[in-house]
Scaffold this motif. Structure first.
Motif, PDB file in Angstrom:
ATOM      1  N   UNK A  58     -28.376 -39.344  16.228  1.00 40.21           N
ATOM      2  CA  UNK A  58     -28.721 -37.915  16.172  1.00 40.21           C
ATOM      3  C   UNK A  58     -30.008 -37.597  15.427  1.00 40.21           C
ATOM      4  N   UNK A  59     -30.485 -38.507  14.600  1.00 37.93           N
ATOM      5  CA  UNK A  59     -31.643 -38.239  13.765  1.00 37.93           C
ATOM      6  C   UNK A  59     -31.294 -37.627  12.425  1.00 37.93           C
ATOM      7  N   UNK A  60     -30.048 -37.241  12.236  1.00 34.78           N
ATOM      8  CA  UNK A  60     -29.633 -36.610  10.986  1.00 34.78           C
ATOM      9  C   UNK A  60     -29.174 -37.627   9.955  1.00 34.78           C
ATOM     10  N   UNK A  61     -29.484 -37.342   8.696  1.00 31.45           N
ATOM     11  CA  UNK A  61     -28.878 -38.048   7.575  1.00 31.45           C
ATOM     12  C   UNK A  61     -27.667 -37.212   7.157  1.00 31.45           C
ATOM     13  N   UNK A  62     -26.582 -37.882   6.837  1.00 29.74           N
ATOM     14  CA  UNK A  62     -25.350 -37.170   6.477  1.00 29.74           C
ATOM     15  C   UNK A  62     -24.794 -37.698   5.167  1.00 29.74           C
ATOM     16  N   UNK A 102     -33.917 -34.504  11.359  1.00 27.36           N
ATOM     17  CA  UNK A 102     -34.059 -33.535  12.435  1.00 27.36           C
ATOM     18  C   UNK A 102     -33.367 -34.066  13.677  1.00 27.36           C
ATOM     19  N   UNK A 103     -32.793 -33.165  14.438  1.00 24.92           N
ATOM     20  CA  UNK A 103     -32.108 -33.563  15.667  1.00 24.92           C
ATOM     21  C   UNK A 103     -33.092 -34.243  16.609  1.00 24.92           C
ATOM     22  N   UNK A 104     -32.702 -35.405  17.068  1.00 22.21           N
ATOM     23  CA  UNK A 104     -33.476 -36.158  18.061  1.00 22.21           C
ATOM     24  C   UNK A 104     -32.504 -37.023  18.854  1.00 22.21           C
ATOM     25  N   UNK A 113     -28.366 -38.516  24.162  1.00 18.53           N
ATOM     26  CA  UNK A 113     -28.730 -37.246  23.559  1.00 18.53           C
ATOM     27  C   UNK A 113     -27.679 -36.830  22.539  1.00 18.53           C
ATOM     28  N   UNK A 114     -28.051 -35.868  21.701  1.00 17.61           N
ATOM     29  CA  UNK A 114     -27.138 -35.291  20.725  1.00 17.61           C
ATOM     30  C   UNK A 114     -27.344 -33.787  20.760  1.00 17.61           C
ATOM     31  N   UNK A 115     -26.267 -33.061  20.468  1.00 17.71           N
ATOM     32  CA  UNK A 115     -26.351 -31.598  20.581  1.00 17.71           C
ATOM     33  C   UNK A 115     -25.227 -30.954  19.783  1.00 17.71           C
ATOM     34  N   UNK A 116     -25.491 -29.746  19.267  1.00 13.68           N
ATOM     35  CA  UNK A 116     -24.468 -28.934  18.629  1.00 13.68           C
ATOM     36  C   UNK A 116     -23.758 -28.126  19.700  1.00 13.68           C
ATOM     37  N   UNK A 117     -22.426 -28.037  19.606  1.00 20.36           N
ATOM     38  CA  UNK A 117     -21.609 -27.290  20.570  1.00 20.36           C
ATOM     39  C   UNK A 117     -20.703 -26.329  19.811  1.00 20.36           C
ATOM     40  N   UNK A 118     -20.578 -25.101  20.312  1.00 16.90           N
ATOM     41  CA  UNK A 118     -19.625 -24.167  19.724  1.00 16.90           C
ATOM     42  C   UNK A 118     -18.238 -24.788  19.778  1.00 16.90           C
TER      43      UNK A 118
END
Length: 149
Positions: A58-62, A102-104, A113-118
């Motif tokens: 996702x590109x994010x650090x958590x 950052x999202x990538x 791919x990665x994405x935020x979903x409701x």
């Protein structure tokens, strides 16, 4: 029949009513949404696995904020030359918060791919069972790490 075991770690990242998912391309070429995460490398701690895998996909650090539980799945797979494998997957599911990055999209990996979903839209997505199992653990927070039957 050959037996295989895969241990993996996954993250439930919920922010502003949205869930972070990665799109996995199955063996049949059909894309399905899954929790970001993946298989442990030999000698790797599961917590380090989830940090590494989420960043790769996702590109994010958590930061993991808690171990929610364990999801297990056992099924028979067909491999090359018609050989069958008794596969047992063990997935550790962590609650996590995004702390940076950052999202990538992942390049050359198991997701594209990665994405935020409701959260309300997740049931309509083409997704792997792990998404529902992970969300159930996140909602219930069972002390045993296993949802009630």
């Amino acid at each position: 029949m050959r037996e295989t075991l895969r241990v993996a770690a996954y993250a439930i990242c919920v922010r502003d009513g949205q869930l972070l998912l990665a799109r996995w391309i199955g063996d049949d070429g059909r894309p399905e949404w899954t929790l970001p995460g993946g298989g442990m490398e030999h000698g790797e701690d599961p917590y380090d696995t989830v940090l590494r895998e989420v960043e790769e996909e996702t590109g994010y650090r958590i930061e993991g904020t808690g171990l929610l539980g364990v999801c297990t799945r056992r099924h028979t797979l067909r491999r090359r030359f018609g050989r069958r494998v008794d596969h047992h997957g063990v997935g550790l599911v962590y609650a996590a918060e995004v702390t940076g990055g950052e999202l990538r999209f992942e390049v050359g990996g198991s997701t594209d791919m990665a994405q935020w979903h409701d959260l309300d839209a997740v049931p309509a997505l083409n997704r792997v069972p792990l998404v529902d199992e992970g969300l159930r653990l996140w909602r219930e927070r069972p002390v045993t790490g296993r949802p009630r039957e």
